[in-house]
Design a protein around this motif. Structure first.
Motif, PDB file in Angstrom:
ATOM      1  N   THR A 292      46.472  51.919  36.441  1.00 38.13           N
ATOM      2  CA  THR A 292      46.609  50.707  35.648  1.00 38.13           C
ATOM      3  C   THR A 292      47.738  50.897  34.638  1.00 38.13           C
ATOM      4  O   THR A 292      47.875  51.965  34.044  1.00 38.13           O
ATOM      5  CB  THR A 292      45.264  50.353  34.990  1.00 38.13           C
TER       6      THR A 292
ATOM      7  N   ALA B 107      40.571  43.352  39.403  1.00 36.56           N
ATOM      8  CA  ALA B 107      39.369  44.043  39.889  1.00 36.56           C
ATOM      9  C   ALA B 107      38.907  43.420  41.205  1.00 36.56           C
ATOM     10  O   ALA B 107      38.544  44.122  42.160  1.00 36.56           O
ATOM     11  CB  ALA B 107      38.263  43.958  38.834  1.00 36.56           C
TER      12      ALA B 107
ATOM     13  N   GLU C 291      40.681  46.234  34.495  1.00 38.92           N
ATOM     14  CA  GLU C 291      39.487  45.580  33.917  1.00 38.92           C
ATOM     15  C   GLU C 291      39.588  44.055  34.015  1.00 38.92           C
ATOM     16  O   GLU C 291      38.617  43.345  33.790  1.00 38.92           O
ATOM     17  CB  GLU C 291      39.341  45.990  32.443  1.00 38.92           C
TER      18      GLU C 291
ATOM     19  N   ASP D  87      46.077  45.694  34.781  1.00 41.63           N
ATOM     20  CA  ASP D  87      44.851  45.948  34.009  1.00 41.63           C
ATOM     21  C   ASP D  87      43.654  45.843  34.950  1.00 41.63           C
ATOM     22  O   ASP D  87      43.220  44.757  35.302  1.00 41.63           O
ATOM     23  CB  ASP D  87      44.735  44.903  32.880  1.00 41.63           C
TER      24      ASP D  87
END
Ligand code: RIB
Length: 339
Positions: free
Chosen positions: A97, A76, A71, A69
């Motif tokens: 992702t 990140a 995000e 993921d």
């Protein structure tokens, strides 16, 4: 009609082969001809055609990053460090992702194989489903795993001491006097979660505290999954006096559920988690964590991949680097309060 190497060669007054070597950045060219080609390319506004260039040089100077993921601040942050390291070496990075879904992950990896990436850095969604990762390795693509390992594939990997980190976190609760300590993580098919559960159990065993399956919960990988699981745990009037949240999104869901249920941290329940987040030191209370060294993980993964890609014709034993976590005790952990 787009500009070609032929146009640049004509403008520079050199052969097609000479212009190809200069613009493809390979082979020998005299300084004078090199200068003429570059000036002609500049004058005409020519940009190398990366696909054509890759047909000549055999590399696309592109890597893939495959994570659960993007995000998630953990991934990140890693992506940022990996990208900044790889771009210094002239590589661009494509990110895929996967929602921690192996089928989705396979789609992403096979796409990257088709696009001829030179290397892949991946946090595998499963320790059991990995034919796609094997296919990338068999295609001569350099592969490095981060955060998790698949020992059967004998790949370079950058991980952290998940079990020791979890042991330290749970032991800090035990030292405060907690006996009923809960564990919440997402899928145990992810090796990092399994290792954290091992550390949780080792801390209880070392202190002679019984391990109760009823206090060990697993859920999905989103904040909402963590929220729902925490509500179910805290709704129980005999809920644990402390909870170890195995990652940042589980902790976020746990904090939101305690707030919505009017449960005070730490007076009614102590919480400690894996993964530091910027806002953990700003919240009230501030949150105790086991922090992971994102810069070291990202830069080490990039270094291992560069080494693997630049020596792909040589057999290199897989290198596994384990980085150290850091226990940071803040205000969310305290001696057991009155329930
Ligand atoms: O949600 C991020 C978590 O998943 C981190 O703890 C990282 O280790 C990964 O396992």
């Amino acid at each position: 009609m787009s500009l070609t190497i032929k146009d640049v060669a004509k403008e520079a007054g050199v052969s097609f082969a000479t212009a190809s070597r200069v613009l493809g950045n390979y082979g020998y060219v005299s300084q004078d001809k090199y200068q003429r080609v570059m000036e002609a390319a500049e004058k005409l506004g020519y940009r190398t055609h990366s696909l054509a260039k890759s047909m000549v040089t055999g590399t696309t100077k592109t890597i893939g990053l495959v994570v659960g993921d993007i995000e998630n601040p953990f991934f990140a942050g890693l992506a940022s460090w990996i990208n900044s390291t790889m771009s210094l070496e002239g590589y661009t990075m494509m990110v895929y992702t996967t929602d921690e879904n192996s089928d989705e992950e396979a789609r992403g990896v096979y796409t990257m194989i088709e696009k001829r990436v030179d290397g892949i850095i991946i946090a595998p969604a499963s320790t059991r489903t990995y034919n796609h990762i094997q296919a990338a390795k068999n295609a001569g693509i350099g592969v490095v795993t981060i955060d998790r390992q698949i020992p059967e594939l004998e790949l370079d990997a950058v991980v952290v001491n998940n079990s020791d980190g979890a042991f330290e976190a749970v032991n800090s609760l035990i030292q405060l006097g907690h006996q009923r300590i809960g564990f919440i993580s997402d899928s145990l098919d992810i090796s990092s979660n399994l290792e954290r559960l091992d550390g949780y159990k080792r801390a209880l065993e070392t202190a002679g505290i019984p391990i109760l399956d009823s206090l060990i919960e697993t859920t999905g990988f989103t904040i909402l999954d963590g929220y729902r699981k925490a509500v179910a745990s805290l709704r129980n009037k005999n809920h644990p006096t402390a909870i170890f949240a195995a990652n940042n999104f589980i902790m976020t869901g746990l904090l939101l559920s305690a707030r919505d249920m009017g449960i005070q941290i730490p007076s009614q329940i102590s919480v400690i988690g894996f993964d530091d987040m910027e806002w953990y030191k700003l919240s009230t209370p501030t949150i105790s964590v086991v922090a992971q060294p994102l810069k070291q993980i990202g830069q080490t993964a990039a270094r291992l991949l560069l080494k693997r890609m630049l020596n792909k014709d040589r057999i290199q034993r897989p290198e596994v680097v384990s980085c150290s976590t850091q226990l940071i005790l803040r205000e969310s952990t305290a001696p057991p309060g009155k329930q």
